[in-house]
Scaffold this motif. Structure first.
Motif, PDB file in Angstrom:
ATOM      1  N   LEU A 134       0.826  -1.208   0.000  1.00 13.05           N
ATOM      2  CA  LEU A 134       0.000   0.000   0.000  1.00 13.05           C
ATOM      3  C   LEU A 134       0.858   1.255   0.000  1.00 13.05           C
ATOM      4  O   LEU A 134       0.522   2.251  -0.639  1.00 13.05           O
ATOM      5  CB  LEU A 134      -0.935  -0.005   1.208  1.00 13.05           C
TER       6      LEU A 134
ATOM      7  N   ALA B  30       1.701   2.785  -3.296  1.00 13.31           N
ATOM      8  CA  ALA B  30       0.604   3.293  -4.130  1.00 13.31           C
ATOM      9  C   ALA B  30       0.629   4.817  -4.180  1.00 13.31           C
ATOM     10  O   ALA B  30       0.975   5.485  -3.196  1.00 13.31           O
ATOM     11  CB  ALA B  30      -0.736   2.816  -3.577  1.00 13.31           C
TER      12      ALA B  30
ATOM     13  N   CYS C 279      -0.409   7.518  -1.155  1.00 11.78           N
ATOM     14  CA  CYS C 279      -0.301   6.993   0.208  1.00 11.78           C
ATOM     15  C   CYS C 279       0.737   7.795   0.985  1.00 11.78           C
ATOM     16  O   CYS C 279       1.901   7.891   0.578  1.00 11.78           O
ATOM     17  CB  CYS C 279       0.095   5.513   0.202  1.00 11.78           C
TER      18      CYS C 279
ATOM     19  N   TRP D  99      -4.058   9.062   3.256  1.00  9.50           N
ATOM     20  CA  TRP D  99      -4.083   9.219   1.807  1.00  9.50           C
ATOM     21  C   TRP D  99      -4.326  10.662   1.409  1.00  9.50           C
ATOM     22  O   TRP D  99      -4.884  11.434   2.181  1.00  9.50           O
ATOM     23  CB  TRP D  99      -5.199   8.358   1.206  1.00  9.50           C
TER      24      TRP D  99
ATOM     25  N   SER E 189      -5.710   1.894  -4.637  1.00 12.30           N
ATOM     26  CA  SER E 189      -4.583   1.135  -4.073  1.00 12.30           C
ATOM     27  C   SER E 189      -4.847  -0.368  -4.048  1.00 12.30           C
ATOM     28  O   SER E 189      -3.899  -1.150  -3.946  1.00 12.30           O
ATOM     29  CB  SER E 189      -4.272   1.615  -2.660  1.00 12.30           C
TER      30      SER E 189
ATOM     31  N   HIS F  91      -2.728  -2.865  -5.912  1.00 14.24           N
ATOM     32  CA  HIS F  91      -1.373  -3.166  -5.444  1.00 14.24           C
ATOM     33  C   HIS F  91      -1.310  -4.423  -4.574  1.00 14.24           C
ATOM     34  O   HIS F  91      -0.232  -4.886  -4.242  1.00 14.24           O
ATOM     35  CB  HIS F  91      -0.801  -1.977  -4.658  1.00 14.24           C
TER      36      HIS F  91
END
Length: 93
Positions: free
Chosen positions: A30, A33, A36, A57, A66, A69
């Motif tokens: 995460l 991403a 993030c 975020w 996300s 991912h």
């Protein structure tokens, strides 16, 4: 505007350690991403089978994107460790 998403996971009886380990393998995915700011796993001191995944975020849309991912097999590893479906909410900072 930054947002925080707090996801609550309840481990199946006695599976808190395994669930924590599984969640810790997802957090680096995460964190790569777009949007993030941070992602961490925290555990309830009084109820060790309750864990939170706290995500920060740039937007709710970035958080939703996300999911790509996380490989499906990582999600499949979580399912048998859970007492029920995870719950998640967005918060404004």
């Amino acid at each position: 505007m930054r947002i925080t998403r707090i996801n609550t996971f309840m481990a199946a009886e006695g599976m808190g350690d395994q669930l924590r380990s599984a969640l810790l393998t997802i957090t680096p995915l995460l964190q790569t991403a777009d949007g993030c700011a941070s992602c961490r796993v925290v555990r309830n001191l009084e109820r060790p089978d309750e864990l939170l995944l706290v995500e920060r975020w740039t937007s709710a849309a970035a958080q939703a994107a996300s999911a790509r991912h996380i490989p499906p097999e990582k999600i499949a590893e979580l399912v048998p460790l859970l007492a029920g479906p995870p719950q998640g909410q967005f918060y404004r900072e």
